[in-house]
Motif scaffolding. Structure first.
Motif, PDB file in Angstrom:
ATOM      1  N   CYS A  85      77.444 122.325 -38.610  1.00 43.30           N
ATOM      2  CA  CYS A  85      76.668 123.516 -38.928  1.00 43.30           C
ATOM      3  C   CYS A  85      76.735 124.491 -37.771  1.00 43.30           C
ATOM      4  N   SER A  86      76.264 125.712 -38.019  1.00 48.68           N
ATOM      5  CA  SER A  86      76.260 126.737 -36.977  1.00 48.68           C
ATOM      6  C   SER A  86      74.936 127.483 -37.014  1.00 48.68           C
ATOM      7  N   LEU A  87      74.648 128.173 -35.913  1.00 47.64           N
ATOM      8  CA  LEU A  87      73.429 128.972 -35.806  1.00 47.64           C
ATOM      9  C   LEU A  87      73.784 130.262 -35.082  1.00 47.64           C
ATOM     10  N   THR A 107      77.821 120.154 -29.100  1.00 48.44           N
ATOM     11  CA  THR A 107      77.365 121.494 -29.450  1.00 48.44           C
ATOM     12  C   THR A 107      78.072 122.469 -28.517  1.00 48.44           C
ATOM     13  N   ILE A 108      78.679 123.504 -29.098  1.00 46.09           N
ATOM     14  CA  ILE A 108      79.362 124.531 -28.324  1.00 46.09           C
ATOM     15  C   ILE A 108      78.594 125.833 -28.536  1.00 46.09           C
ATOM     16  N   ALA A 109      78.193 126.457 -27.435  1.00 51.60           N
ATOM     17  CA  ALA A 109      77.404 127.678 -27.517  1.00 51.60           C
ATOM     18  C   ALA A 109      78.129 128.833 -26.843  1.00 51.60           C
ATOM     19  N   PHE A 132      68.406 123.223 -31.478  1.00 52.60           N
ATOM     20  CA  PHE A 132      69.574 123.094 -32.350  1.00 52.60           C
ATOM     21  C   PHE A 132      70.562 122.030 -31.897  1.00 52.60           C
ATOM     22  N   ARG A 133      70.705 121.876 -30.595  1.00 51.89           N
ATOM     23  CA  ARG A 133      71.803 121.085 -30.037  1.00 51.89           C
ATOM     24  C   ARG A 133      71.715 119.606 -30.411  1.00 51.89           C
ATOM     25  N   CYS A 137      76.428 119.232 -24.742  1.00 53.00           N
ATOM     26  CA  CYS A 137      76.248 120.669 -24.970  1.00 53.00           C
ATOM     27  C   CYS A 137      77.091 121.460 -23.972  1.00 53.00           C
ATOM     28  N   ILE A 138      77.978 122.298 -24.483  1.00 52.63           N
ATOM     29  CA  ILE A 138      78.826 123.126 -23.649  1.00 52.63           C
ATOM     30  C   ILE A 138      78.425 124.576 -23.897  1.00 52.63           C
ATOM     31  N   VAL A 139      78.067 125.281 -22.824  1.00 54.20           N
ATOM     32  CA  VAL A 139      77.614 126.670 -22.943  1.00 54.20           C
ATOM     33  C   VAL A 139      78.567 127.561 -22.164  1.00 54.20           C
ATOM     34  N   GLY A 140      79.013 128.625 -22.808  1.00 54.66           N
ATOM     35  CA  GLY A 140      79.851 129.618 -22.149  1.00 54.66           C
ATOM     36  C   GLY A 140      79.418 130.993 -22.591  1.00 54.66           C
TER      37      GLY A 140
END
Length: 162
Positions: A85-87, A107-109, A132-133, A137-140
């Protein structure tokens, strides 16, 4: 989990076919397997054809009214990513993907913060991400902030709003 090369990049617009091609070639050259791109400037309903040879999965979040902002996450063919899913946010400034890479929850953000009120916006976005995650979790992204504002030589004044 396998080793995966993540890259984040402010593209400053990808509407030119030549620029899209150069970006795709460069991502391949640096062996990027997941790229989180900000400021793509795609307009909803007018997303151009993107190179599929090496990056088979493209996830976009675009502005409805104009070509400002925009977040894209692209994943190379050899990465076994399955989307669950996505948000996204109403301001079109973040895109969160929840899925699996080789059966590992991830989770990719992708974040693209505004030029003002960055701290408040970031706190709100991270609260959404926290709920959500799942898994790693990878945040960029482009947070429009500097780590040490007093050392930032691009401006004489501090550009952080709280």
């Amino acid at each position: 989990m396998v080793s995966i090369q993540f890259v984040t990049w402010n593209a400053r617009g990808l509407n030119s076919p030549q620029k899209r091609s150069r970006v795709s070639q460069y991502l391949r050259l640096i062996k990027a397997e997941v790229a989180i791109l900000q400021e793509t400037h795609f307009k909803l309903g007018k997303i151009p054809t993107l190179p599929q040879k090496y990056f088979s999965q493209w996830f976009h979040f675009c502005n409805r009214e104009s070509r400002s902002r925009g977040v894209t996450i692209t994943i190379r063919k050899n990465v076994p990513f399955t989307l669950q899913c996505s948000l996204t946010d109403p301001e079109r400034r973040y895109l969160f993907l929840k899925g699996k890479i080789a059966n590992t929850p991830v989770t990719i953000a992708g974040l693209y913060a505004p030029n003002s009120d960055q701290v408040l916006w970031l706190l709100h976005a991270l609260e959404k991400l926290k709920s959500f995650r799942e898994g790693m979790c990878i945040v960029g992204g482009d947070l429009n902030l500097v780590l040490e504002p007093t050392l930032d030589s691009t401006s004489k004044r501090l550009n952080i709003s709280q």
